[in-house]
Write a protein that holds these residues in place. Structure first.
Motif, PDB file in Angstrom:
ATOM      1  N   LYS A  31      13.699-112.815 -31.153  1.00 23.63           N
ATOM      2  CA  LYS A  31      14.576-111.745 -31.611  1.00 23.63           C
ATOM      3  C   LYS A  31      15.916-111.816 -30.876  1.00 23.63           C
ATOM      4  CE  LYS A  31      10.437-108.922 -31.929  1.00 23.63           C
ATOM      5  NZ  LYS A  31       9.695-107.794 -31.301  1.00 23.63           N
ATOM      6  N   LYS A  32      17.004-111.772 -31.638  1.00 27.34           N
ATOM      7  CA  LYS A  32      18.338-111.716 -31.050  1.00 27.34           C
ATOM      8  C   LYS A  32      18.719-110.257 -30.774  1.00 27.34           C
ATOM      9  CE  LYS A  32      19.722-115.656 -33.957  1.00 27.34           C
ATOM     10  NZ  LYS A  32      20.700-116.163 -34.949  1.00 27.34           N
ATOM     11  N   LYS A  33      19.781-110.057 -30.033  1.00 28.32           N
ATOM     12  CA  LYS A  33      20.269-108.703 -29.794  1.00 28.32           C
ATOM     13  C   LYS A  33      20.549-107.993 -31.110  1.00 28.32           C
ATOM     14  CE  LYS A  33      23.871-106.068 -27.373  1.00 28.32           C
ATOM     15  NZ  LYS A  33      25.085-106.141 -26.521  1.00 28.32           N
ATOM     16  N   SER A  34      21.073-108.728 -32.094  1.00 28.86           N
ATOM     17  CA  SER A  34      21.391-108.130 -33.396  1.00 28.86           C
ATOM     18  C   SER A  34      20.145-107.609 -34.110  1.00 28.86           C
ATOM     19  CB  SER A  34      22.113-109.147 -34.285  1.00 28.86           C
ATOM     20  OG  SER A  34      21.318-110.304 -34.480  1.00 28.86           O
ATOM     21  N   PHE A  35      18.975-108.163 -33.802  1.00 27.63           N
ATOM     22  CA  PHE A  35      17.704-107.684 -34.373  1.00 27.63           C
ATOM     23  C   PHE A  35      17.519-106.201 -34.047  1.00 27.63           C
ATOM     24  CE2 PHE A  35      13.239-106.658 -34.083  1.00 27.63           C
ATOM     25  CZ  PHE A  35      12.590-107.407 -35.052  1.00 27.63           C
ATOM     26  N   TYR A  36      17.681-105.881 -32.777  1.00 27.52           N
ATOM     27  CA  TYR A  36      17.468-104.502 -32.324  1.00 27.52           C
ATOM     28  C   TYR A  36      18.584-103.581 -32.825  1.00 27.52           C
ATOM     29  CZ  TYR A  36      14.185-106.927 -29.310  1.00 27.52           C
ATOM     30  OH  TYR A  36      13.154-107.717 -28.846  1.00 27.52           O
ATOM     31  N   TRP A  37      19.799-104.111 -32.912  1.00 30.22           N
ATOM     32  CA  TRP A  37      20.915-103.316 -33.415  1.00 30.22           C
ATOM     33  C   TRP A  37      20.713-102.967 -34.889  1.00 30.22           C
ATOM     34  CZ3 TRP A  37      24.535-104.396 -37.266  1.00 30.22           C
ATOM     35  CH2 TRP A  37      25.610-103.487 -37.364  1.00 30.22           C
ATOM     36  N   TYR A  38      20.323-103.962 -35.698  1.00 29.51           N
ATOM     37  CA  TYR A  38      20.143-103.710 -37.131  1.00 29.51           C
ATOM     38  C   TYR A  38      18.966-102.772 -37.373  1.00 29.51           C
ATOM     39  CZ  TYR A  38      20.417-104.788 -42.152  1.00 29.51           C
ATOM     40  OH  TYR A  38      20.575-104.707 -43.528  1.00 29.51           O
TER      41      TYR A  38
ATOM     42  N   GLY B  51      23.906 -94.445 -40.030  1.00 28.22           N
ATOM     43  CA  GLY B  51      24.589 -93.396 -39.281  1.00 28.22           C
ATOM     44  C   GLY B  51      24.929 -93.769 -37.862  1.00 28.22           C
ATOM     45  N   ASP B  52      24.210 -94.744 -37.297  1.00 29.40           N
ATOM     46  CA  ASP B  52      24.422 -95.143 -35.902  1.00 29.40           C
ATOM     47  C   ASP B  52      24.758 -96.631 -35.866  1.00 29.40           C
ATOM     48  OD1 ASP B  52      24.481 -95.624 -33.209  1.00 29.40           O
ATOM     49  OD2 ASP B  52      22.445 -94.896 -32.810  1.00 29.40           O
ATOM     50  N   LEU B  53      26.047 -96.924 -35.732  1.00 31.56           N
ATOM     51  CA  LEU B  53      26.509 -98.308 -35.685  1.00 31.56           C
ATOM     52  C   LEU B  53      26.927 -98.712 -34.284  1.00 31.56           C
ATOM     53  CD1 LEU B  53      28.722 -98.379 -38.928  1.00 31.56           C
ATOM     54  CD2 LEU B  53      26.308 -99.005 -38.693  1.00 31.56           C
ATOM     55  N   ALA B  54      26.664 -97.859 -33.305  1.00 26.55           N
ATOM     56  CA  ALA B  54      27.110 -98.123 -31.933  1.00 26.55           C
ATOM     57  C   ALA B  54      26.361 -99.315 -31.351  1.00 26.55           C
ATOM     58  CB  ALA B  54      26.887 -96.889 -31.071  1.00 26.55           C
ATOM     59  N   ASP B  55      26.951 -99.890 -30.314  1.00 23.97           N
ATOM     60  CA  ASP B  55      26.329-101.007 -29.618  1.00 23.97           C
ATOM     61  C   ASP B  55      25.038-100.542 -28.943  1.00 23.97           C
ATOM     62  OD1 ASP B  55      25.931-103.546 -28.701  1.00 23.97           O
ATOM     63  OD2 ASP B  55      27.869-103.696 -27.665  1.00 23.97           O
ATOM     64  N   ILE B  56      24.238-101.490 -28.510  1.00 24.10           N
ATOM     65  CA  ILE B  56      22.998-101.154 -27.809  1.00 24.10           C
ATOM     66  C   ILE B  56      23.015-101.741 -26.396  1.00 24.10           C
ATOM     67  CG2 ILE B  56      21.583-100.919 -29.860  1.00 24.10           C
ATOM     68  CD1 ILE B  56      20.628-103.747 -29.435  1.00 24.10           C
TER      69      ILE B  56
END
Length: 481
Positions: free
Chosen positions: A460-467, A476-481
């Motif tokens: 899993k990439k960081k983008s996995f958890y963000w998406y 509704g929540d597009l903020a960084d993680i």
């Protein structure tokens, strides 16, 4: 402000030839992609008429989704996918393309895939032809240049739609069909091979043959829509356009008129036929000026009128500029490059990143067609590197997607009927344009390199958890993680 509707379809996308592998498993025979060699940004992929022992053919193994689909779909479910766009490999179902009887093992494979999706509440969206025409149809008929192939396609469509009528609701007919308005679309959309061992990006082109074949593809798409409504009236069938958004480089009237001409032929022509059911006047004038003499048989126009799609889907990655002036710096892109826009940054592969261009494009499509819209491809190809802890910090991908989703919100605020979004791609797969693995698009890293080395293990990439967070919050929540 809550903008995305409650039933908005968030997900990801792949294509069979770029992910499945198992190119000769369980009765499948060769597709055109199985004859495409690996390439790079500096080296075009080549279509070889025979499988050469010293060449690499990335689709043969790809990322082995064929054997790992349960693991992959479970990861998609963990992200919260509402929809998963994939394609059926035509040559798994009808190995030669013109067979009378389908291959049951191929049908069973997609039964298992769809069942796995539905187990997690994921809606499958199926592309019927995603650059995967059976190779036999190329050798025997020159693909869709022969009207007989329309019947072959309809037989395949009726077979899979009947088989999966209770499992699949959303269908797309031909992936990036407008590719065929350019010479490079000869092979992958139309199945035309004009010379042996040709570069896909720079083929020998017979323009009359190409547009005649495109006419047959329009008819095949329309007949697929007609079949869909007979088999299950609840089916929704869409077209799929590679939208190459363009701007005039200058305010010179000549640049604006050039833009209009290119935009009409490259972006609008195929959708006008598939959504509105007829050839537009500008296209007839263009074909006449190019010396193209299309053969329409009795009933063709009626089929096009009857077989209009229900929705418009498209890919959007970048934009470029056009000008009548010479000497300007050029850039690369999806299907088509152009003149560099001085106001935009570009990716490692020279594609100019333009989130606001997506808003412009959504507004334009909505104004022109007044049908529901689905973004079925949008994403960033990049070299992803695992750190010493095995993590992939792909903030650049998160930033790209965040900016584009923000523009989608603005389009919905404009009352654009946008009902879904599938990121390209759900996991790392073989790049269609270059045949590379290092040009990665996915939320999930696949341990495989351009030489075929690696364990195929998924990370899993960081983008996995963000998406995952984006989907949970319905945008509704597009903020960084």
């Amino acid at each position: 402000m809550k903008l995305f509707p409650d039933n908005f379809l968030w997900g990801g996308a792949v294509a069979a030839n770029q992910c499945e592998g198992a190119w000769e498993a369980d009765g499948k025979k060769e597709s055109i992609c199985d004859h495409l060699t690996a390439g790079s940004r500096a080296k075009n992929r080549v279509f070889t008429s025979k499988i050469l022992p010293d060449e690499s053919y990335p689709s043969h193994v790809a990322v082995d989704f064929y054997h790992r689909y349960k693991e992959d779909i479970a990861l998609f479910a963990e992200m919260g996918f509402k929809v998963f766009r994939l394609s059926i490999a035509w040559s798994r179902i009808f190995p030669n393309g013109d067979d009378e009887i389908p291959n049951e093992e191929g049908l069973k494979f997609y039964d298992r895939v769809f069942d796995e999706c539905l187990k997690y509440g994921i809606e499958p969206m199926v592309t019927l032809s995603h650059f995967e025409i059976p190779y036999h149809l190329v050798k025997e008929y020159q693909g869709f240049s022969d009207r007989k192939v329309i019947d072959c396609f309809e037989r395949y469509v009726r077979c899979v739609m009947t088989r999966y009528k209770d499992k699949v609701k959303y269908w797309l007919t031909f992936n990036e069909i407008n590719f065929a308005t350019m010479p490079m679309g000869n092979l992958e959309v139309l199945g035309i091979m004009n010379r042996e061992n040709d570069e896909v990006a720079n083929p020998l082109d017979d323009i009359n043959l190409r547009f005649q074949a495109l006419h047959h593809v329009f008819l095949a798409s329309a007949r697929a829509v007609i079949a869909a409504k007979e088999i299950n009236p609840d089916f929704k069938v869409g077209c799929m356009i590679a939208h190459i958004t363009m701007y005039p480089l200058t305010c010179r009237p000549e640049d604006m008129l050039l833009l209009q001409e290119l935009d009409h032929i490259i972006n609008d022509f195929c959708a006008d036929v598939q959504v509105k059911g007829r050839y537009p006047g500008y296209a007839l004038r263009y074909l006449e000026e190019k010396g193209v003499n299309l053969t329409f048989e009795p009933g063709d126009e009626a089929v096009l009128r009857k077989g209009c799609v229900d929705f418009y889907s498209f890919s959007y990655y970048m934009s470029n500029c056009v000008t009548t002036e010479e000497g300007h710096t050029t850039t690369l892109g999806n299907l088509l490059g152009g003149v560099k826009n001085p106001y935009l940054e570009a990716t490692q592969w020279g594609w100019q990143v333009d989130p606001k261009g997506l808003l412009y494009t959504l507004n334009k499509i909505h104004d022109r067609y007044q049908v529901p819209i689905f973004i079925v491809e949008n994403g960033l190809g990049a070299v992803d590197v695992r750190d010493e802890n095995g993590c992939i910090h792909d903030d650049y991908r998160i930033n790209y997607l965040r900016q584009h989703i923000c523009e989608m919100e603005k389009a919905i605020h404009n009352k654009v009927d946008l009902f879904g979004y599938t990121v390209w791609s759900a996991l790392d797969i073989v790049s269609s344009g270059t045949g590379e693995m290092k040009k990665r698009y996915g939320f999930i890293y696949v341990d495989k390199d351009d030489e075929g080395n690696g364990t195929m293990e998924r990370f899993k990439k960081k983008s996995f958890y963000w998406y995952k967070k984006v989907i949970e919050s319905n945008g509704g929540d597009l903020a960084d993680i």
